[in-house]
Design an enzyme around this catalytic site. Structure first.
Site, PDB file in Angstrom:
ATOM      1  N   HIS A 181       0.849  -1.185   0.000  1.00  0.00           N
ATOM      2  CA  HIS A 181       0.000   0.000   0.000  1.00  0.00           C
ATOM      3  C   HIS A 181       0.884   1.233   0.000  1.00  0.00           C
ATOM      4  O   HIS A 181       1.601   1.491   0.961  1.00  0.00           O
ATOM      5  CB  HIS A 181      -0.917   0.019   1.224  1.00  0.00           C
ATOM      6  CG  HIS A 181      -1.801   1.223   1.265  1.00  0.00           C
ATOM      7  ND1 HIS A 181      -1.498   2.327   2.019  1.00  0.00           N
ATOM      8  CD2 HIS A 181      -2.963   1.493   0.616  1.00  0.00           C
ATOM      9  CE1 HIS A 181      -2.448   3.237   1.851  1.00  0.00           C
ATOM     10  NE2 HIS A 181      -3.341   2.755   1.010  1.00  0.00           N
ATOM     11  N   HIS A 214      -2.530   4.052  -3.069  1.00  0.00           N
ATOM     12  CA  HIS A 214      -2.968   2.958  -3.936  1.00  0.00           C
ATOM     13  C   HIS A 214      -2.048   1.761  -3.735  1.00  0.00           C
ATOM     14  O   HIS A 214      -1.042   1.834  -3.043  1.00  0.00           O
ATOM     15  CB  HIS A 214      -3.025   3.402  -5.402  1.00  0.00           C
ATOM     16  CG  HIS A 214      -1.679   3.624  -6.030  1.00  0.00           C
ATOM     17  ND1 HIS A 214      -0.914   4.745  -5.779  1.00  0.00           N
ATOM     18  CD2 HIS A 214      -0.967   2.869  -6.903  1.00  0.00           C
ATOM     19  CE1 HIS A 214       0.219   4.660  -6.471  1.00  0.00           C
ATOM     20  NE2 HIS A 214       0.201   3.547  -7.159  1.00  0.00           N
TER      21      HIS A 214
END
Length: 150
Positions: free
Chosen positions: A82, A91
């Site tokens: 992440h 993202h």
């Protein structure tokens, strides 16, 4: 997974028992999910950024196996991470081993998939750079080479 003592009373009069955890079988692909997000006391989600030393090889020793004469060895083949400073933004990216027939059994060629960008990297670089952001770890059992479709 340590053996621990537990309080227990049974009809036979025993007062203590022990609890032991072990694996009877292990999968060909072992997926480890690292808990990188927690709920706080104010019910918000916080990202945990503590570093985790990532290893290219994982060994499940015989002391953790139901059959004490066996061990299992795994090789890291993929990492989902992440990218972002909080649980509310960022993202996910993926790093995975890149096996090509012309490379033989080389396990140090990796690819990083970041949206539409794909770049080359190495397993050592992935382990070093993803210590604080790795989310999912994919380990393949050694000797059980799977066919990856690309």
């Amino acid at each position: 997974m340590q053996e621990s003592q537990i309080e227990y009373t049974c009809h036979c009069g025993a007062q203590q028992s022990s609890l032991q955890r072990s694996f009877s079988t292990l999968p060909n692909v072992l997926i480890l999910h690292l808990k990188r997000f927690i709920f706080t006391s104010t019910y918000t989600v916080k990202k945990i950024k503590n570093p985790i030393a990532l290893s290219r090889e994982l060994v499940v020793k015989e002391e953790f196996m139901a059959n004490k004469n066996t061990t299992a060895r795994y090789s890291l083949v993929g990492v989902v991470s992440h990218m972002g400073s909080s649980a509310d933004s960022g993202h996910y990216i993926c790093d995975s081993i890149h096996r090509r027939p012309d490379m033989g059994d080389s396990a140090n060629s990796w690819l990083t998939y970041d949206d539409e960008r794909v770049s080359q990297t190495t397993g050592e670089d992935v382990c070093r750079r993803r210590e604080r952001i790795a989310f999912l770890l994919f380990y393949e059992k050694q000797g059980k080479r799977l066919i990856w479709v690309s």
